[in-house]
Scaffold this motif. Sequence first.
Motif, short mmCIF file in Angstrom:
data_model
loop_
_atom_site.label_atom_id
_atom_site.label_comp_id
_atom_site.label_asym_id
_atom_site.label_seq_id
_atom_site.Cartn_x
_atom_site.Cartn_y
_atom_site.Cartn_z
N ILE A 169 0.84 -1.20 0.00
CA ILE A 169 0.00 0.00 0.00
C ILE A 169 0.87 1.25 0.00
N HIS A 170 0.61 2.14 -0.98
CA HIS A 170 1.39 3.38 -1.06
C HIS A 170 0.46 4.54 -1.42
N ARG A 171 0.64 5.65 -0.73
CA ARG A 171 -0.28 6.77 -0.90
C ARG A 171 -0.08 7.52 -2.22
N ARG A 172 1.08 7.35 -2.86
CA ARG A 172 1.35 8.03 -4.13
C ARG A 172 1.09 7.09 -5.31
N ASP A 173 1.32 7.61 -6.52
CA ASP A 173 1.05 6.80 -7.72
C ASP A 173 2.28 6.02 -8.20
N LYS A 174 3.41 6.19 -7.47
CA LYS A 174 4.60 5.39 -7.80
C LYS A 174 5.50 5.36 -6.57
N PHE A 175 6.39 4.36 -6.54
CA PHE A 175 7.28 4.20 -5.39
C PHE A 175 8.38 5.26 -5.39
N ARG A 176 8.87 5.59 -4.21
CA ARG A 176 9.99 6.52 -4.06
C ARG A 176 11.33 5.80 -3.96
N ALA A 177 11.29 4.49 -3.92
CA ALA A 177 12.50 3.69 -3.73
C ALA A 177 13.40 3.75 -4.96
N ASP A 178 14.66 3.33 -4.76
CA ASP A 178 15.61 3.29 -5.86
C ASP A 178 15.09 2.41 -6.99
N SER A 179 15.42 2.79 -8.21
CA SER A 179 14.90 2.06 -9.38
C SER A 179 15.32 0.60 -9.38
N SER A 180 16.50 0.30 -8.84
CA SER A 180 16.96 -1.09 -8.80
C SER A 180 16.07 -1.94 -7.91
N LEU A 181 15.61 -1.36 -6.80
CA LEU A 181 14.70 -2.09 -5.91
C LEU A 181 13.32 -2.26 -6.54
N VAL A 182 12.87 -1.21 -7.21
CA VAL A 182 11.56 -1.28 -7.88
C VAL A 182 11.59 -2.36 -8.97
N ALA A 183 12.70 -2.45 -9.68
CA ALA A 183 12.83 -3.48 -10.72
C ALA A 183 12.84 -4.87 -10.11
N GLU A 184 13.47 -5.00 -8.95
CA GLU A 184 13.55 -6.31 -8.31
C GLU A 184 12.19 -6.77 -7.79
N LYS A 188 8.40 -10.21 -8.46
CA LYS A 188 7.65 -11.02 -7.51
C LYS A 188 6.20 -11.17 -7.95
N ASN A 189 5.69 -12.39 -7.88
CA ASN A 189 4.30 -12.61 -8.33
C ASN A 189 3.31 -12.73 -7.18
N ASN A 190 3.76 -12.54 -5.94
CA ASN A 190 2.83 -12.61 -4.81
C ASN A 190 2.65 -11.26 -4.12
N ILE A 191 2.92 -10.18 -4.87
CA ILE A 191 2.75 -8.83 -4.34
C ILE A 191 1.76 -8.07 -5.20
N GLU A 192 0.72 -7.53 -4.57
CA GLU A 192 -0.27 -6.72 -5.27
C GLU A 192 -0.10 -5.26 -4.86
N TYR A 193 0.08 -4.38 -5.85
CA TYR A 193 0.27 -2.96 -5.56
C TYR A 193 -1.07 -2.27 -5.39
N LEU A 194 -1.15 -1.43 -4.37
CA LEU A 194 -2.31 -0.57 -4.15
C LEU A 194 -1.83 0.87 -4.07
N PHE A 195 -1.70 1.53 -5.24
CA PHE A 195 -1.25 2.91 -5.29
C PHE A 195 -2.39 3.87 -4.95
N ASN A 196 -2.01 5.11 -4.65
CA ASN A 196 -2.99 6.15 -4.30
C ASN A 196 -3.95 5.64 -3.21
#
Length: 299
Positions: A169-184, A188-196
């Motif tokens: 769960i993230h309050r913004r429309d994209k992650f603030r983390a480093d791009s390498s972490l976002v790519a990693e 993963k197929n067991n993570i569902e993103y909930l932006f905004n």
Amino acid sequence: MKYDLIIIGMGISGISSAIYASNSNLKVLLLEKDTPGGLLNKISKITNYPGFKEISGPDLSYNLFDMINDKVDYKIEEVIDIKLNGKEKRIITNKNEYLSNYIIIASGRANARINISGERELLSKGISTCALCDGHLYKNKEIALVGGGNSAIEEALYLSDIVKKIYLIHRRDKFRADSSLVAEIAKKNNIEYLFNSQITSINSEDDKLSSIVINNNKVLKIDGLFTYLGFVPNTTFLDSLNLNNDKGYILVDDNYETNINGIYAVGDCIKKSVYQLITAGNDGAVAATNVIKKINTKK
């Protein structure tokens, strides 16, 4: 008992200060309210600390502690206040009182809270701020994790190998983390993103977390909730000193000295631009070196 230097906090900046001060034969006391290493003990994997291609937070904590274990006095006590008497400072803990003309504050930061009803009551009852500490409790279960910075993504990666599913769960429309972490994490197929998205309420059954509500309408039935919403400085115990600060972060000069003569501050509890392990170690070394210079000048 009086010491040449008292250091409050046994994270990387506090231990760095102790190493330099003890090597100069100062009589040093380290005070820590919890566990040597501080937040290091909650980090599953470190890959950006010089000298280690990869190391866990607890292992780095042990290595640091091992460097001062037989050289420096330390006590597991919580500092609750500091009183000034001229140049002398009286450090009051939950168990004792100590004296010194010089203090280095290395009290670090703590995880920020969501600050909604029920959060505090359910800590350790389904809500956690430490994946390394509590992740094993949720093996093959469904959890939620709040945050979008490096810490949140790193811990989501760690937990994804343990749990059945993660709602990230993230309050913004994209992650603030480093791009390498976002790519990693995208692999993963067991993570569902909930932006905004934001958690608007927390529900419990039998005194344990049972579900959360997102944006006032979406209900997620989960077994655990991990929060990584940034940090707040551990400085409220210093309120009586009237140290110059910015939203609780202590303001220091180039020598890491505060507006009060003889009181220094280092690491994550000070106002600065970069909060990293390597900069925390640097802060401790520089502050201790300046204390040593002051003491030697007056001999």
